[in-house]
Scaffold this motif. Structure first.
Motif, PDB file in Angstrom:
ATOM      1  N   GLN A   9      17.304 -44.394   3.710  1.00  0.00           N
ATOM      2  CA  GLN A   9      18.233 -44.221   2.420  1.00  0.00           C
ATOM      3  C   GLN A   9      17.986 -45.408   1.241  1.00  0.00           C
ATOM      4  N   ILE A  10      17.742 -46.484   1.814  1.00  0.00           N
ATOM      5  CA  ILE A  10      17.334 -47.726   0.865  1.00  0.00           C
ATOM      6  C   ILE A  10      16.198 -47.285   0.089  1.00  0.00           C
ATOM      7  N   LYS A  11      15.141 -46.678   0.684  1.00  0.00           N
ATOM      8  CA  LYS A  11      13.763 -46.308   0.038  1.00  0.00           C
ATOM      9  C   LYS A  11      13.998 -45.527  -1.166  1.00  0.00           C
ATOM     10  N   GLN A  12      15.246 -44.398  -0.767  1.00  0.00           N
ATOM     11  CA  GLN A  12      15.486 -43.364  -1.808  1.00  0.00           C
ATOM     12  C   GLN A  12      16.239 -43.794  -2.961  1.00  0.00           C
ATOM     13  N   TYR A  13      17.030 -44.978  -2.753  1.00  0.00           N
ATOM     14  CA  TYR A  13      17.765 -45.445  -3.979  1.00  0.00           C
ATOM     15  C   TYR A  13      16.648 -46.132  -4.685  1.00  0.00           C
ATOM     16  N   LEU A  14      15.861 -47.146  -4.054  1.00  0.00           N
ATOM     17  CA  LEU A  14      14.863 -47.612  -4.534  1.00  0.00           C
ATOM     18  C   LEU A  14      13.892 -46.915  -5.703  1.00  0.00           C
ATOM     19  N   GLN A  15      13.422 -45.798  -4.963  1.00  0.00           N
ATOM     20  CA  GLN A  15      12.745 -45.009  -5.711  1.00  0.00           C
ATOM     21  C   GLN A  15      13.360 -44.461  -6.863  1.00  0.00           C
ATOM     22  N   SER A  69      24.816 -48.284  -5.030  1.00  0.00           N
ATOM     23  CA  SER A  69      24.554 -47.764  -3.653  1.00  0.00           C
ATOM     24  C   SER A  69      23.480 -48.566  -2.933  1.00  0.00           C
ATOM     25  N   LEU A  70      22.431 -49.002  -3.582  1.00  0.00           N
ATOM     26  CA  LEU A  70      21.421 -49.668  -2.919  1.00  0.00           C
ATOM     27  C   LEU A  70      21.994 -51.026  -2.476  1.00  0.00           C
ATOM     28  N   LEU A  71      22.638 -51.880  -3.372  1.00  0.00           N
ATOM     29  CA  LEU A  71      23.059 -52.989  -2.787  1.00  0.00           C
ATOM     30  C   LEU A  71      24.093 -52.967  -1.645  1.00  0.00           C
ATOM     31  N   GLU A  72      25.072 -51.702  -1.564  1.00  0.00           N
ATOM     32  CA  GLU A  72      25.924 -51.642  -0.466  1.00  0.00           C
ATOM     33  C   GLU A  72      25.304 -51.304   0.793  1.00  0.00           C
ATOM     34  N   THR A  73      24.278 -50.569   0.604  1.00  0.00           N
ATOM     35  CA  THR A  73      23.496 -50.266   2.101  1.00  0.00           C
ATOM     36  C   THR A  73      22.789 -51.238   2.334  1.00  0.00           C
ATOM     37  N   LEU A  74      22.084 -51.981   1.532  1.00  0.00           N
ATOM     38  CA  LEU A  74      21.375 -53.090   1.977  1.00  0.00           C
ATOM     39  C   LEU A  74      22.053 -54.414   2.402  1.00  0.00           C
ATOM     40  N   GLN A  75      23.124 -54.748   1.713  1.00  0.00           N
ATOM     41  CA  GLN A  75      23.905 -55.723   2.404  1.00  0.00           C
ATOM     42  C   GLN A  75      24.311 -55.476   3.981  1.00  0.00           C
ATOM     43  N   ALA A  76      24.941 -54.396   3.904  1.00  0.00           N
ATOM     44  CA  ALA A  76      25.294 -54.233   5.588  1.00  0.00           C
ATOM     45  C   ALA A  76      24.150 -54.178   6.437  1.00  0.00           C
ATOM     46  N   HIS A  77      23.215 -53.390   6.066  1.00  0.00           N
ATOM     47  CA  HIS A  77      21.960 -53.292   6.720  1.00  0.00           C
ATOM     48  C   HIS A  77      21.318 -54.786   7.354  1.00  0.00           C
ATOM     49  N   ASN A  78      21.267 -55.754   6.218  1.00  0.00           N
ATOM     50  CA  ASN A  78      20.796 -57.105   6.327  1.00  0.00           C
ATOM     51  C   ASN A  78      21.493 -57.881   7.123  1.00  0.00           C
ATOM     52  N   GLN A  79      22.995 -57.613   7.148  1.00  0.00           N
ATOM     53  CA  GLN A  79      24.057 -58.490   8.013  1.00  0.00           C
ATOM     54  C   GLN A  79      23.738 -57.955   9.729  1.00  0.00           C
ATOM     55  N   LYS A  80      23.627 -56.460   9.690  1.00  0.00           N
ATOM     56  CA  LYS A  80      23.267 -56.078  10.955  1.00  0.00           C
ATOM     57  C   LYS A  80      22.042 -56.631  11.695  1.00  0.00           C
ATOM     58  N   GLU A  81      20.909 -56.675  10.910  1.00  0.00           N
ATOM     59  CA  GLU A  81      19.751 -57.248  11.324  1.00  0.00           C
ATOM     60  C   GLU A  81      19.789 -58.954  11.642  1.00  0.00           C
ATOM     61  N   GLU A  82      20.400 -59.669  10.751  1.00  0.00           N
ATOM     62  CA  GLU A  82      20.504 -61.061  10.876  1.00  0.00           C
ATOM     63  C   GLU A  82      21.485 -61.431  11.806  1.00  0.00           C
ATOM     64  N   GLY A  83      22.518 -60.498  12.219  1.00  0.00           N
ATOM     65  CA  GLY A  83      23.620 -60.918  13.349  1.00  0.00           C
ATOM     66  C   GLY A  83      23.291 -60.414  14.407  1.00  0.00           C
TER      67      GLY A  83
END
Ligand SMILES: [Fe+2]
Ligand SMILES: [Fe+2]
Length: 147
Positions: free
Chosen positions: A82-88, A107-121
């Motif tokens: 999904q992130i790569k689709q927004y990026l593109q 959309s990118l920021l929303e997806t990326l922020q939630a994604h990064n939180q899960k990875e970091e946490g």
């Protein structure tokens, strides 16, 4: 080189990428050339980050835990798509000097922020826990080879 943890290194990389994206957003109405440079750094860095995760970190986690198709890395891989689709989408617009990409940026920021939180946490600390010191070192060696 001081020993680094996956959590530290990758969280720092998230922050650096966030800063490039913010710079892009802050400059795009004043200086298109500069904004494109920031976006280029963001896109290149994020694609490299995702590539490291999918080819080095996630396979290690999957091998150690036996969780592959149902586990957290499957969710993360899906979110990367999904992130790569927004990026593109943003990339294609600004190639045409169309900076009206607010919706895609949100959309990118929303997806990326939630994604990064899960990875970091969850995911990165889990990898730091389950990887031996040797495996941790190998992660960074492999990343350098893909740089
Ligand atoms: Fe990720
Ligand atoms: Fe990440």
């Amino acid at each position: 080189m001081t020993p680094n943890t996956v959590t530290n290194f990758y969280s720092h990389d998230h922050d650096e990428l966030d800063a490039y994206f913010k710079n892009f957003q802050d400059t795009k109405m004043q200086d298109a050339k500069k904004a494109k440079e920031y976006f280029g750094k963001f896109k290149h860095g994020l694609e490299r980050h995702i590539e490291w995760e999918e080819s080095i970190l996630f396979p290690l986690f999957e091998e150690k835990t036996g969780m592959k198709d149902q586990g957290p890395t499957a969710v993360m891989r899906h979110e990367h798509t999904q992130i790569k689709q927004y990026l593109q989408a943003i990339h294609e617009n600004i190639l045409k000097d169309d900076f009206n990409t607010y919706q895609e940026e949100d959309s990118l920021l929303e997806t990326l922020q939630a994604h990064n939180q899960k990875e970091e946490g969850i995911l990165y600390p889990a990898i730091d826990r389950i990887a031996s010191e040797e495996e941790q070192n190998l992660i960074f060696i492999q990343m350098n080879l893909k740089n």
